[in-house]
Design a protein around this motif. Structure first.
Motif, PDB file in Angstrom:
ATOM      1  N   MET A   1      19.635 -14.154  -7.965  1.00  0.00           N
ATOM      2  CA  MET A   1      20.279 -12.863  -7.715  1.00  0.00           C
ATOM      3  C   MET A   1      19.209 -11.839  -7.377  1.00  0.00           C
ATOM      4  N   LYS A   2      19.514 -10.978  -6.396  1.00  0.00           N
ATOM      5  CA  LYS A   2      18.521 -10.001  -5.954  1.00  0.00           C
ATOM      6  C   LYS A   2      19.187  -8.664  -5.625  1.00  0.00           C
ATOM      7  N   ILE A   3      18.536  -7.582  -6.042  1.00  0.00           N
ATOM      8  CA  ILE A   3      18.949  -6.240  -5.630  1.00  0.00           C
ATOM      9  C   ILE A   3      18.250  -5.943  -4.315  1.00  0.00           C
ATOM     10  N   ILE A   4      19.029  -5.502  -3.315  1.00  0.00           N
ATOM     11  CA  ILE A   4      18.487  -5.206  -1.991  1.00  0.00           C
ATOM     12  C   ILE A   4      18.169  -3.721  -1.851  1.00  0.00           C
ATOM     13  N   GLN A   5      19.072  -2.887  -2.363  1.00  0.00           N
ATOM     14  CA  GLN A   5      18.890  -1.442  -2.192  1.00  0.00           C
ATOM     15  C   GLN A   5      19.530  -0.681  -3.345  1.00  0.00           C
ATOM     16  N   ILE A   6      18.878   0.428  -3.737  1.00  0.00           N
ATOM     17  CA  ILE A   6      19.430   1.359  -4.730  1.00  0.00           C
ATOM     18  C   ILE A   6      19.528   2.740  -4.087  1.00  0.00           C
ATOM     19  N   VAL A   7      20.710   3.344  -4.170  1.00  0.00           N
ATOM     20  CA  VAL A   7      20.928   4.704  -3.670  1.00  0.00           C
ATOM     21  C   VAL A   7      21.354   5.571  -4.857  1.00  0.00           C
ATOM     22  N   LEU A   8      20.684   6.709  -5.028  1.00  0.00           N
ATOM     23  CA  LEU A   8      21.013   7.633  -6.121  1.00  0.00           C
ATOM     24  C   LEU A   8      21.247   9.034  -5.564  1.00  0.00           C
ATOM     25  N   ARG A   9      22.156   9.748  -6.213  1.00  0.00           N
ATOM     26  CA  ARG A   9      22.373  11.160  -5.893  1.00  0.00           C
ATOM     27  C   ARG A   9      22.630  11.915  -7.193  1.00  0.00           C
ATOM     28  N   ASN A  10      21.809  12.905  -7.468  1.00  0.00           N
ATOM     29  CA  ASN A  10      21.946  13.754  -8.666  1.00  0.00           C
ATOM     30  C   ASN A  10      21.892  12.953  -9.967  1.00  0.00           C
ATOM     31  N   PHE A  11      21.190  11.838  -9.951  1.00  0.00           N
ATOM     32  CA  PHE A  11      21.080  11.009 -11.155  1.00  0.00           C
ATOM     33  C   PHE A  11      19.738  11.288 -11.828  1.00  0.00           C
ATOM     34  N   ARG A  12      19.809  11.792 -13.075  1.00  0.00           N
ATOM     35  CA  ARG A  12      18.590  12.163 -13.813  1.00  0.00           C
ATOM     36  C   ARG A  12      17.734  13.070 -12.927  1.00  0.00           C
ATOM     37  N   ASN A  13      16.461  12.683 -12.674  1.00  0.00           N
ATOM     38  CA  ASN A  13      15.603  13.572 -11.875  1.00  0.00           C
ATOM     39  C   ASN A  13      15.566  13.176 -10.398  1.00  0.00           C
ATOM     40  N   VAL A  73      23.206  -2.358  -3.758  1.00  0.00           N
ATOM     41  CA  VAL A  73      23.546  -3.457  -2.852  1.00  0.00           C
ATOM     42  C   VAL A  73      22.756  -4.678  -3.327  1.00  0.00           C
ATOM     43  N   TYR A  74      23.440  -5.802  -3.459  1.00  0.00           N
ATOM     44  CA  TYR A  74      22.781  -6.989  -4.013  1.00  0.00           C
ATOM     45  C   TYR A  74      23.330  -8.256  -3.374  1.00  0.00           C
ATOM     46  N   SER A  75      22.630  -9.359  -3.607  1.00  0.00           N
ATOM     47  CA  SER A  75      23.094 -10.665  -3.135  1.00  0.00           C
ATOM     48  C   SER A  75      22.850 -11.691  -4.230  1.00  0.00           C
ATOM     49  N   GLY A  76      23.503 -12.835  -4.109  1.00  0.00           N
ATOM     50  CA  GLY A  76      23.340 -13.894  -5.090  1.00  0.00           C
ATOM     51  C   GLY A  76      22.305 -14.909  -4.652  1.00  0.00           C
ATOM     52  N   ASP A  77      22.282 -16.051  -5.325  1.00  0.00           N
ATOM     53  CA  ASP A  77      21.388 -17.143  -4.981  1.00  0.00           C
ATOM     54  C   ASP A  77      22.180 -18.233  -4.252  1.00  0.00           C
ATOM     55  N   GLY A  78      21.448 -19.177  -3.676  1.00  0.00           N
ATOM     56  CA  GLY A  78      22.093 -20.339  -3.069  1.00  0.00           C
ATOM     57  C   GLY A  78      22.979 -19.963  -1.898  1.00  0.00           C
ATOM     58  N   ARG A  79      24.202 -20.478  -1.907  1.00  0.00           N
ATOM     59  CA  ARG A  79      25.127 -20.246  -0.798  1.00  0.00           C
ATOM     60  C   ARG A  79      25.515 -18.784  -0.643  1.00  0.00           C
ATOM     61  N   SER A  80      25.429 -18.022  -1.727  1.00  0.00           N
ATOM     62  CA  SER A  80      25.834 -16.607  -1.668  1.00  0.00           C
ATOM     63  C   SER A  80      24.676 -15.682  -1.314  1.00  0.00           C
ATOM     64  N   ALA A  81      23.502 -16.268  -0.972  1.00  0.00           N
ATOM     65  CA  ALA A  81      22.320 -15.445  -0.716  1.00  0.00           C
ATOM     66  C   ALA A  81      22.471 -14.563   0.517  1.00  0.00           C
ATOM     67  N   ASP A  82      23.250 -15.016   1.490  1.00  0.00           N
ATOM     68  CA  ASP A  82      23.405 -14.238   2.723  1.00  0.00           C
ATOM     69  C   ASP A  82      24.548 -13.220   2.654  1.00  0.00           C
ATOM     70  N   MET A 296      17.033 -15.413 -20.310  1.00  0.00           N
ATOM     71  CA  MET A 296      16.993 -15.570 -18.864  1.00  0.00           C
ATOM     72  C   MET A 296      17.365 -16.991 -18.444  1.00  0.00           C
ATOM     73  N   GLU A 297      16.775 -17.965 -19.123  1.00  0.00           N
ATOM     74  CA  GLU A 297      17.035 -19.368 -18.774  1.00  0.00           C
ATOM     75  C   GLU A 297      18.488 -19.747 -19.042  1.00  0.00           C
ATOM     76  N   THR A 303      25.369 -19.676 -15.158  1.00  0.00           N
ATOM     77  CA  THR A 303      25.969 -19.071 -13.965  1.00  0.00           C
ATOM     78  C   THR A 303      25.461 -19.650 -12.658  1.00  0.00           C
ATOM     79  N   GLY A 304      24.330 -20.337 -12.691  1.00  0.00           N
ATOM     80  CA  GLY A 304      23.726 -20.820 -11.461  1.00  0.00           C
ATOM     81  C   GLY A 304      23.004 -19.730 -10.689  1.00  0.00           C
ATOM     82  N   GLN A 305      22.900 -18.532 -11.274  1.00  0.00           N
ATOM     83  CA  GLN A 305      22.235 -17.398 -10.651  1.00  0.00           C
ATOM     84  C   GLN A 305      21.040 -16.964 -11.508  1.00  0.00           C
ATOM     85  N   SER A 306      19.931 -16.662 -10.849  1.00  0.00           N
ATOM     86  CA  SER A 306      18.761 -16.153 -11.578  1.00  0.00           C
ATOM     87  C   SER A 306      18.982 -14.680 -11.897  1.00  0.00           C
TER      88      SER A 306
END
Length: 364
Positions: A1-13, A73-82, A296-297, A303-306
């Motif tokens: 599993m991977k995070i691709i992008q983080i968008v924030l508005r008016n969050f903390r500082n 925005v995020y994606s999974g591992d394996g077949r869901s990576a794309d 983690m392991e 789930t089959g996802q890291s």
């Protein structure tokens, strides 16, 4: 599993932020109070629907603003990576927070559990061993809820019943009526208690399978660790009901429920000794690190996802050997590390990309 992008508005500082992450190790370096932990908090909101730092959502909204927004925005591992997915969270100063998954509003915030699977390791988690049972129960519940929606539902129902039962116990002026109502509650209470205990026991058994090998490598085969589930009541529904009846008079006197999984704990022995009570600081840190890496392991196995690993200023709290083992362990996962200075163990990582955080902005 991977995070691709983080968008924030008016969050903390963070007034406005759009941050594109690397699939490997992302190091957020900066002085204190620049906003490093705020980014991990934002990820936590989209992973579990809540902050790991506060119970009050409005504390996360910038002063002078009425709302805050998070998009991951995020994606999974394996077949869901794309396949890209997106979680959005909207915090309001004068209203309830709301969330959406791939632009579709979620009915309940808890529905976000399991969408983005994360493991957070902070300096506070080093106290996972030395603090009381509540901290370890939360550790169990947070991990299981991310991989098991049935458990999440049972946990919610159990705590509703527990709150109602305790309220009846406190109504001492209506004790006879309370006894009758409690007997009705207890059947449901015992049913959900049974479900929690069985799932937690399975969790601790898996933890006990993964942790010893991890602990041996961290300690250079000097420490042998054991985990076991300490049950306040049996996992048999009839026996739970029996114990509730046995404790009823005591519960009426104290105004609280004294039997149930809300009193359970994880037992931890290191070299045959109860490390919670008698372990050294080094042993307790080894035990905490073993628990987190085993978590983690286990998540990947179920789930089959890291899971995504979030390390909040924890490297400086570990000695060289523990740092080295942690670094070796995280190379298989997307990792976000916050620190005030880059440790040698991080500099040696081939896939680490360092970002500088300054007053709510990120520089490559």
């Amino acid at each position: 599993m991977k995070i691709i992008q983080i968008v924030l508005r008016n969050f903390r500082n963070y007034k406005e932020l759009e941050w594109n992450l690397e699939p490997g190790v992302n190091v957020l370096m900066g002085a204190n109070a620049q906003g490093k932990t705020n980014l991990l908090e934002a990820i936590g909101y989209c992973s579990t629907g809540r902050s790991h730092r506060t119970s009050y959502d409005k504390e996360c909204i910038q002063i002078g603003e009425n709302d805050a927004f998070i998009r991951i925005v995020y994606s999974g591992d394996g077949r869901s990576a794309d396949r890209k997915n997106m979680v959005e969270m909207h915090l309001r100063r004068n209203g309830a927070k709301s969330a959406a998954l791939n632009r579709v509003p979620v009915q309940k915030i808890n529905d976000l559990f399991g969408c983005i699977q994360t493991v957070l390791f902070s300096p506070e988690d080093l106290s996972l061993i030395k603090e009381g049972p509540a901290k370890r129960r939360r550790f169990m519940d947070m991990e299981i809820c991310q991989v098991d929606k049935v458990y999440l539902h049972a946990l919610q129902q159990y705590h509703i019943l527990l709150k109602q039962r305790n309220q009846l116990l406190k109504d001492s002026f209506r004790q006879e009526e309370a006894r009758e109502l409690i007997s009705v509650y207890d059947e449901q209470f015992a049913s959900f208690a049974c479900r929690l205990i069985r799932r937690r026991r399975e969790f601790v058994e898996k933890l006990a399978g993964w942790a010893p090998g991890i602990c041996a490598q961290i300690s250079g085969d000097q420490e042998k660790i054991e985990f076991f589930y300490e049950m306040n009541v049996s996992e048999d529904e009839e026996l739970i009901l029996k114990k509730l009846k046995e404790h009823l008079e005591q519960d009426l006197r104290t105004g609280t429920t004294t039997a149930g999984p809300h009193r359970d704990d994880i037992g931890i022995r290191m070299n045959g000794m109860d490390v919670r009570t008698y372990g050294s600081q080094g042993q307790k840190r080894t035990a905490a690190l073993s628990m987190k890496l085993a978590e983690m392991e286990m998540m990947k196995e179920e789930t089959g996802q890291s899971p995504i690993l979030l390390l909040d200023d924890v490297m400086s709290e570990l000695d060289e050997n523990r740092q080295r083992y942690l670094v070796e362990s995280i190379e298989k996962h997307q990792t976000i590390i916050t620190c005030t200075g880059v440790e040698d163990s991080i500099r040696k990582m081939k896939q680490a990309r360092i970002f500088k955080v300054v007053l709510g902005s990120i520089e490559s």
